[in-house]
Design an enzyme around this catalytic site. Structure first.
Site, PDB file in Angstrom:
ATOM      1  N   GLU B 280       0.826  -1.204   0.000  1.00 55.66           N
ATOM      2  CA  GLU B 280       0.000   0.000   0.000  1.00 55.66           C
ATOM      3  C   GLU B 280       0.865   1.262   0.000  1.00 55.66           C
ATOM      4  O   GLU B 280       0.533   2.258  -0.638  1.00 55.66           O
ATOM      5  CB  GLU B 280      -0.937  -0.020   1.225  1.00 55.66           C
ATOM      6  CG  GLU B 280      -2.117   0.899   1.102  1.00 55.66           C
ATOM      7  CD  GLU B 280      -3.242   0.547   2.088  1.00 55.66           C
ATOM      8  OE1 GLU B 280      -3.514  -0.651   2.286  1.00 55.66           O
ATOM      9  OE2 GLU B 280      -3.823   1.479   2.652  1.00 55.66           O
ATOM     10  N   GLU B 283       2.005   1.675  -3.436  1.00 52.60           N
ATOM     11  CA  GLU B 283       0.880   2.136  -4.255  1.00 52.60           C
ATOM     12  C   GLU B 283       0.658   3.643  -4.073  1.00 52.60           C
ATOM     13  O   GLU B 283       0.447   4.372  -5.047  1.00 52.60           O
ATOM     14  CB  GLU B 283      -0.389   1.356  -3.845  1.00 52.60           C
ATOM     15  CG  GLU B 283      -1.578   1.599  -4.753  1.00 52.60           C
ATOM     16  CD  GLU B 283      -2.841   0.882  -4.256  1.00 52.60           C
ATOM     17  OE1 GLU B 283      -2.798   0.242  -3.184  1.00 52.60           O
ATOM     18  OE2 GLU B 283      -3.860   0.981  -4.963  1.00 52.60           O
ATOM     19  N   CYS B 306      -8.347  -2.005   4.404  1.00 51.63           N
ATOM     20  CA  CYS B 306      -8.197  -3.144   5.336  1.00 51.63           C
ATOM     21  C   CYS B 306      -9.496  -3.551   5.989  1.00 51.63           C
ATOM     22  O   CYS B 306      -9.621  -4.665   6.480  1.00 51.63           O
ATOM     23  CB  CYS B 306      -7.244  -2.795   6.468  1.00 51.63           C
ATOM     24  SG  CYS B 306      -5.712  -2.152   5.908  1.00 51.63           S
ATOM     25  N   SER B 326      -7.359   1.876  -2.102  1.00 52.06           N
ATOM     26  CA  SER B 326      -6.183   1.070  -2.406  1.00 52.06           C
ATOM     27  C   SER B 326      -6.666  -0.263  -2.959  1.00 52.06           C
ATOM     28  O   SER B 326      -7.685  -0.790  -2.525  1.00 52.06           O
ATOM     29  CB  SER B 326      -5.389   0.840  -1.120  1.00 52.06           C
ATOM     30  OG  SER B 326      -4.526  -0.264  -1.289  1.00 52.06           O
ATOM     31  N   LYS B 365     -15.358  -9.569   8.429  1.00 48.19           N
ATOM     32  CA  LYS B 365     -14.341 -10.436   7.809  1.00 48.19           C
ATOM     33  C   LYS B 365     -14.952 -11.741   7.319  1.00 48.19           C
ATOM     34  O   LYS B 365     -14.444 -12.377   6.404  1.00 48.19           O
ATOM     35  CB  LYS B 365     -13.226 -10.742   8.812  1.00 48.19           C
ATOM     36  CG  LYS B 365     -12.359  -9.555   9.153  1.00 48.19           C
ATOM     37  CD  LYS B 365     -11.303  -9.309   8.097  1.00 48.19           C
ATOM     38  CE  LYS B 365     -10.534  -8.030   8.395  1.00 48.19           C
ATOM     39  NZ  LYS B 365      -9.793  -7.549   7.216  1.00 48.19           N
ATOM     40  N   GLU B 368     -16.220 -10.847   4.046  1.00 46.04           N
ATOM     41  CA  GLU B 368     -15.094 -10.631   3.131  1.00 46.04           C
ATOM     42  C   GLU B 368     -14.536 -11.962   2.621  1.00 46.04           C
ATOM     43  O   GLU B 368     -14.269 -12.118   1.431  1.00 46.04           O
ATOM     44  CB  GLU B 368     -13.995  -9.840   3.851  1.00 46.04           C
ATOM     45  CG  GLU B 368     -12.812  -9.495   2.972  1.00 46.04           C
ATOM     46  CD  GLU B 368     -11.679  -8.838   3.751  1.00 46.04           C
ATOM     47  OE1 GLU B 368     -11.363  -9.296   4.870  1.00 46.04           O
ATOM     48  OE2 GLU B 368     -11.118  -7.856   3.252  1.00 46.04           O
ATOM     49  N   GLU B 373     -14.525 -13.017  -5.262  1.00 47.21           N
ATOM     50  CA  GLU B 373     -13.207 -12.799  -5.877  1.00 47.21           C
ATOM     51  C   GLU B 373     -12.057 -13.272  -4.990  1.00 47.21           C
ATOM     52  O   GLU B 373     -10.909 -13.267  -5.406  1.00 47.21           O
ATOM     53  CB  GLU B 373     -13.029 -11.327  -6.262  1.00 47.21           C
ATOM     54  CG  GLU B 373     -13.045 -10.325  -5.115  1.00 47.21           C
ATOM     55  CD  GLU B 373     -14.454  -9.835  -4.740  1.00 47.21           C
ATOM     56  OE1 GLU B 373     -15.438 -10.544  -5.046  1.00 47.21           O
ATOM     57  OE2 GLU B 373     -14.549  -8.770  -4.116  1.00 47.21           O
ATOM     58  N   CYS B 522     -10.002  -1.682  14.974  1.00 48.54           N
ATOM     59  CA  CYS B 522     -10.288  -3.114  15.175  1.00 48.54           C
ATOM     60  C   CYS B 522     -10.392  -3.500  16.654  1.00 48.54           C
ATOM     61  O   CYS B 522     -11.093  -4.451  16.998  1.00 48.54           O
ATOM     62  CB  CYS B 522      -9.227  -3.964  14.517  1.00 48.54           C
ATOM     63  SG  CYS B 522      -8.996  -3.556  12.785  1.00 48.54           S
TER      64      CYS B 522
END
Lengths: 155, 592
Positions: B280, B283, B306, B326, B365, B368, B373, B522
């Site tokens: 990142e 990037e 994230c 990102s 999560k 996710e 994908e 988190c």
């Protein structure tokens, strides 16, 4: 069939999109379309910058802001105690028999929806019912059929 | 500030004007039971269980809602109060499916605890609980209306903290329910799966979807090699779910427990947190180069990726800004993709018989890991996601005495990490970690903050901004000479929305924005131990920063295993292999 977005747009032009205008806008759409469809609620939420769940929460609170498909003429029979005691059951039977639908249903031609409502303020002249915004009082089964006939013959 | 004096149970107390009777009672150590009240949320005054008697008043007062007033004489423990509370609890229980022995929240249920405290035995009222089916549509959350007591904590959480309002109170009177838009299944609405409602639900009406049995089955299967990764914030939360005080760092005990549960490889998401910084950070510098040196349009500010609750939020609410995200996968998904490729190869295990489990402070999560994908390894990259709470359940089921476990180290490889990775667990942490690495990459010097602690991006302020002047850069970063790197951090999606409104208008002054869906980051995640409060989250955050300072390596690019994986496997950040395994794309979703 009227374009759904345009009804909301017209309503918002008329009333504005501030939070306190939410009810007037929803009422306006219902007056034109009889009910609030998923697309309408989502559109109102977008224009008012509110969550769709919140708009649904507001609409579902009010008996007269329907979120289920309704027919052209929405019949609401008063179910409160004085109307009940003056013969509401017989009125309901006549309506169900004539329209061939049960309470909560809409006729297959989408012309009539049959509902019950809490007190509509005609206790002295019960049994009473509303057809859209029109009140009918001192009902008898015969009179109900007559009223229905009138609506059936409207074009 | 004006103060008011009152007495509670004949004890004098003075509080600031505006404080409630409940606040005043707390101040002198008198406990008043509450259910709808929550320290993170506005007053609701709905459940009435906090009623108290006020001398001279005809009616009982809801102490959570009534401001303390001069001269008030309050009594919290009269017969009238006790009987009222008992009746209120009986009424609440009459609309609650009381299946305590088979309830996921049993022993961690505020309603159950109060029913026990007031000895509400045998319902006095008929059962009017909601019989609608349990909503299991979401891979993250389960919603059981039958257990709902309409306290509106979830509604207030989703509105006030997250600005999403996926849930609202609908209908009225005895038909009142907490519903999504048109009562659609949770999976098909704007819900971000953040689980903040789960953290605040006083009963079992909103819970995470548990995958404990699936994980036990994998562990029990001798054919399977079960790999587990643990997120940074789990190590500062897990202890709380196992009877320890908030604010402890239990990394070593957690590793021991995971090994004793039977996981074959006990590894660390912190490793891929360090890797995220490499990818990142590169990037960001690439985007800055495109904008500043080549003068080409490129999506700035760049935004972190994230937090899967945040990702789903932006997909629904600000799809026009998706290019600003990102492209880095979250550390969990980077780990999953590498576990079944790089790691499997290294340890000589066929990825087809590898089961990849993660322990996360997060319910989003779970969603996710189920995104279509997320199969870059050719398999599902992360098979099962457990919350911190689920891991605590497993530890209890295994009969481990957690507090007394010895401390062990993560397995190698993919177990090594730096302090920069640990702080991913607190709001501002990803930003701080990225700055530690990017600044040094560009200038060859450490970030100009004492002890590497970038204080301006730390703390619990909802939105925080900082800027760093970049000077005396290395030759290859000449275009950054004299530039002022502007960054912002937000936590809680209601705060994220403030930054997004600005960005949507093209008026964002920032180059880089970190967003965490949950309050506190988190450490306050939807999968963390219940209860949560501002105080608890501060303690967990302090533990995170203490863990960072205690580590010998505190910059992601110093992690020897990171250097190794680039040398042996990935090549360079943003290289071909990285793109294949570590980067992703996003989906536009609609707003209702």
């Amino acid at each position: 069939m009227m374009n759904l977005d345009s009804t909301v747009t017209v309503a918002v032009k008329k009333f504005g999109a501030e939070r306190e205008q939410l009810l007037p806008v929803l009422q306006y759409v219902v007056s034109k379309e009889k009910w609030l469809s998923e697309d309408t609620l989502a559109e109102v939420a977008r224009v008012f910058d509110m969550s769709a769940a919140e708009v649904y929460g507001v609409a579902s609170f009010y008996s007269f802001l329907d979120t289920e498909a309704r027919g052209e003429y929405v019949i609401r029979v008063c179910r409160t105690i004085s109307c009940d005691m003056s013969g509401k059951e017989a009125i309901m039977e006549a309506l169900q028999k004539t329209l061939r639908i049960s309470v909560g249903e809409t006729s297959s031609d989408r012309k009539f929806t049959l509902l019950e409502t809490n007190c509509i303020g005609w206790c002295a002249e019960g049994p009473a019912m509303l057809v859209n915004d029109e009140a009918y009082t001192n009902l008898t089964p015969e009179k109900v059929v007559e009223v229905l006939q009138g609506y059936m013959n409207r074009t | 500030m004006e103060t008011v004096k009152l007495t509670i149970n004949d004890i004098k107390v003075e509080v600031n004007e505006g404080a409630t009777i409940l606040d005043a009672a707390k101040k002198i150590g008198i406990r008043i039971p509450t259910l709808c009240h929550h320290d993170d949320l506005c007053v609701a005054g709905r459940c009435r269980v906090c009623v108290v008697e006020q001398k001279g008043a005809r009616l009982l007062q809801a102490s959570c809602a009534v401001p303390a007033a001069e001269g008030m004489q309050i009594y919290t423990n009269t017969q009238k109060v006790r009987e009222a509370r008992r009746t209120i609890l009986e009424l609440l229980l009459s609309e609650h499916s009381g299946e305590c022995t088979s309830c996921y929240r049993s022993n961690n249920c505020e309603l159950q605890a109060l029913a026990q405290e007031y000895l509400v035995i045998g319902g006095a009222f008929i059962d009017v609980s909601d019989k609608s089916p349990i909503d299991v549509s979401s891979p993250s959350l389960v919603k059981d209306n039958g257990k709902c007591i309409k306290c509106l904590r979830c509604v207030r959480t989703c509105a006030e903290l997250q600005g999403v309002s996926a849930l609202w109170n609908t209908h009225k009177g005895n038909k009142t329910r907490i519903e999504t838009f048109l009562n659609k299944p949770m999976h098909y609405v704007v819900c971000t799966n953040c689980g903040q409602c789960v953290n605040r639900c006083p009963t079992g009406a909103l819970t995470e979807k548990a995958y404990i049995q699936s994980v036990w089955r994998a562990i029990d299967d001798p054919e399977k090699h079960v790999v587990v990764q643990t997120a940074p914030a789990v190590r500062v939360g897990l202890g709380e779910a196992l009877g320890m005080e908030p604010g402890g760092v239990v990394t070593g005990k957690m590793v021991t427990a995971l090994k004793m549960l039977g996981f074959d490889s006990v590894l660390d998401t912190d490793f891929t947190a360090d890797l995220t910084i490499m990818e990142e950070g590169t990037e960001l510098l690439t985007r800055l180069k495109t904008a500043l040196q080549d003068g080409k349009p490129t999506p700035l500010p760049m935004m972190t990726s994230c937090s899967p609750g945040w990702i789903k939020f932006i997909e629904h609410e600000y799809p026009s800004l998706l290019d600003n995200l990102s492209t880095c996968k979250s550390p969990q998904q980077m780990f999953g993709a590498l576990a079944k490729t790089y790691y499997a190869e290294k340890i000589g295990v066929d990825p087809a018989r590898m089961v990849s489990v993660s322990v996360m402070p997060c319910t989003a999560k779970k969603f996710e890991a189920n995104r279509p994908e997320m199969k870059s390894s050719g398999f599902k990259d992360v098979d099962y996601v457990l919350t911190t709470r689920e891991l605590a359940h497993m530890i209890r089921q295994a009969g481990l005495s957690f507090a007394n476990l010895e401390e062990r180290k993560f397995d190698s490889i993919m177990g090594e990490s730096t302090g920069a990775a640990v702080i991913f667990g607190a709001t501002g942490g990803v930003m701080e970690a990225a700055l530690r690495t990017a600044y040094e990459l560009v200038t060859g010097r450490e970030v100009p903050f004492r002890n590497l602690n970038i204080e301006p991006v730390r703390g619990m302020e909802g939105v925080r901004a900082a800027s760093i002047k970049i000077e005396n850069v290395k030759e290859e970063w000449k275009f950054l000479e004299g530039a002022e790197l502007k960054v912002a951090v937000a936590h809680g999606l209601a705060n994220a929305r403030k930054l997004m409104k600005e960005a949507e208008k093209g008026a964002s002054p920032y180059h880089f924005i970190e967003i965490m869906a949950c309050p506190g980051g988190c450490i306050g995640g939807g999968g963390q131990p219940i209860p949560t409060s501002p105080e608890i989250r501060l303690k967990r955050a302090a533990a995170i920063y203490a863990a960072d300072e205690a580590l010998p390596l505190r910059k992601s690019h110093d992690n020897p295993e990171i250097k190794m994986i680039y040398r042996e496997f990935l090549g360079a950040p943003l290289g071909h292999k990285s793109h294949e395994l570590l980067h992703t794309h996003y989906a536009r979703r609609n707003r209702s």
